[in-house]
Design an enzyme around this catalytic site. Sequence first.
Site, PDB file in Angstrom:
ATOM      1  N   LYS A  88       0.807  -1.226   0.000  1.00  8.22           N
ATOM      2  CA  LYS A  88       0.000   0.000   0.000  1.00  8.22           C
ATOM      3  C   LYS A  88       0.838   1.274   0.000  1.00  8.22           C
ATOM      4  O   LYS A  88       0.408   2.304  -0.482  1.00  8.22           O
ATOM      5  CB  LYS A  88      -0.956  -0.009   1.183  1.00  8.22           C
ATOM      6  CG  LYS A  88      -2.112  -0.972   0.993  1.00  8.22           C
ATOM      7  CD  LYS A  88      -3.242  -0.656   1.946  1.00  8.22           C
ATOM      8  CE  LYS A  88      -4.460  -1.500   1.637  1.00  8.22           C
ATOM      9  NZ  LYS A  88      -4.281  -2.897   2.123  1.00  8.22           N
ATOM     10  N   GLU A 110      -9.626   7.242   4.091  1.00  9.02           N
ATOM     11  CA  GLU A 110     -10.447   6.402   4.951  1.00  9.02           C
ATOM     12  C   GLU A 110      -9.772   5.042   5.023  1.00  9.02           C
ATOM     13  O   GLU A 110      -9.000   4.665   4.149  1.00  9.02           O
ATOM     14  CB  GLU A 110     -11.863   6.270   4.393  1.00  9.02           C
ATOM     15  CG  GLU A 110     -12.091   5.109   3.450  1.00  9.02           C
ATOM     16  CD  GLU A 110     -11.423   5.278   2.103  1.00  9.02           C
ATOM     17  OE1 GLU A 110     -11.230   6.435   1.686  1.00  9.02           O
ATOM     18  OE2 GLU A 110     -11.095   4.251   1.486  1.00  9.02           O
ATOM     19  N   SER A 378       1.544  -9.720  -0.987  1.00 13.07           N
ATOM     20  CA  SER A 378       1.254  -8.284  -0.887  1.00 13.07           C
ATOM     21  C   SER A 378       1.661  -7.698   0.450  1.00 13.07           C
ATOM     22  O   SER A 378       1.954  -6.514   0.549  1.00 13.07           O
ATOM     23  CB  SER A 378      -0.245  -8.051  -1.117  1.00 13.07           C
ATOM     24  OG  SER A 378      -1.018  -8.892  -0.284  1.00 13.07           O
TER      25      SER A 378
END
Length: 425
Positions: A88, A110, A378
């Site tokens: 991310k 968010e 990931s």
Amino acid sequence: MTESDNGFFGRFGGRYVAEILRRPIEELEEAFNKCMNDPSFLKELEEIRADFIGRPTPLYHAKRLSEQLGGAQIFVKLEGLANTGAHKINNAIGQALVAKRMGKTRIIAETGAGQHGVATAAACAKLGLKCRIYMGEVDVRRQQPNVATMEMYGAEVVAVTSGSRILKDAINDAMRDWATNFKDTHYLIGSALGPSPFPDMVRTFQSVIGREVQQQMAEKGRKIDAMVACVGGGSNAIGFFEPFINGTEPKLYGAEAGGIGPGKGNNASRMVGNDAVDGIMQGYKTRFLLDKDGQAGVTRSISAGLDYVGIGPQLAFLGETGRISFDAIRDDEALQAVSTFAKTEGILFAMESAHAGALALKLAPKMNKDQNIVVNMSGRGDKDIFITCPVFRPEEWKQFLKAELERLEAGKDIHFADSMKNSDK
Ligand SMILES: *Cc1c(COP(=O)(O)O)cnc(C)c1O
């Protein structure tokens, strides 16, 4: 097709936003396109990727596991070794840098499980931007370790008390904030979804994963036969697949959350099965899991990052065209994969990533020994000890938590609390 066609991927995507957000979104699109053609932007991004994120992340040959399975060679892209522990950060840094070039001083985002909030907070700390994270009150309570981490990075975490106090309510509040404050504020969306240009932007910043894999496999002198990624909103998958989308090879596989099995509400499978329907929410059109009133439905998954009701529009499109094959992996299969990769290779998958790992474990034995399969890890699994420990060592974990609570209640090592609270004010 890699880029969207005016924001659309087939019938999915688009820009369904309130009138007041049209201009800010157009400005964002212009700024993003300008940045991607600006050598000084690309150089700064490249430096941050190398020094701060820790790129390129390794591509690891899981030799013992491949041997055991007796089929294709399994390679693992270790995104979990990126700073903050997952992919991310690639997107958070990219968007924050665009925002900074636009002269924005404040970032909002968010977060549901908190992983996107952590990456955003870290990116903002690094770039000197103010950061506010919206999070449903229910999620704040469930995800205390991530809330604490965001605050350590200097972010303000706002507990959203409207609606059912979960992710969708946090999205609403973030949208409202953006509509009010867009002059100095960027809304940093964390996955390859939302109104255009977010899906294009997020894919672009995550595509560094796929390009590294392409180069790393070439350096090893190996062709890629299959690639496997888990799919929540779809950012790690689309970034990992990006350089390969236009071709017909390698085969691309997406692993969705199969939860406890088929049946509405038991999983978060938007592509596998027939529970998802076309819908427009959160500024874009895709396949959504909805309830009977057409609102965001209930989903279930052991991994907090895969339980989203929608799916990135490009993945929905590539799933329907057949370029990407989707499979649903159940909670127990994912847990088993965590254990298998850890014990055989010394690699601890995040629960999300373990869905991809589990799918690779199914595919590899059906392939030949001279074929290669690349799995995107990931994220790493340290964050999941609160999920894995109660499963693998239930009694010991309960004893541990009790002892921790007693220690805290005795107040022995929290005498720093007051001075730390004031130290950075
Ligand atoms: C958030 C998250 C995901 C799911 O998000 P995508 O946008 O689908 O990539 C997957 N793995 C990890 C480790 C995550 O933190």
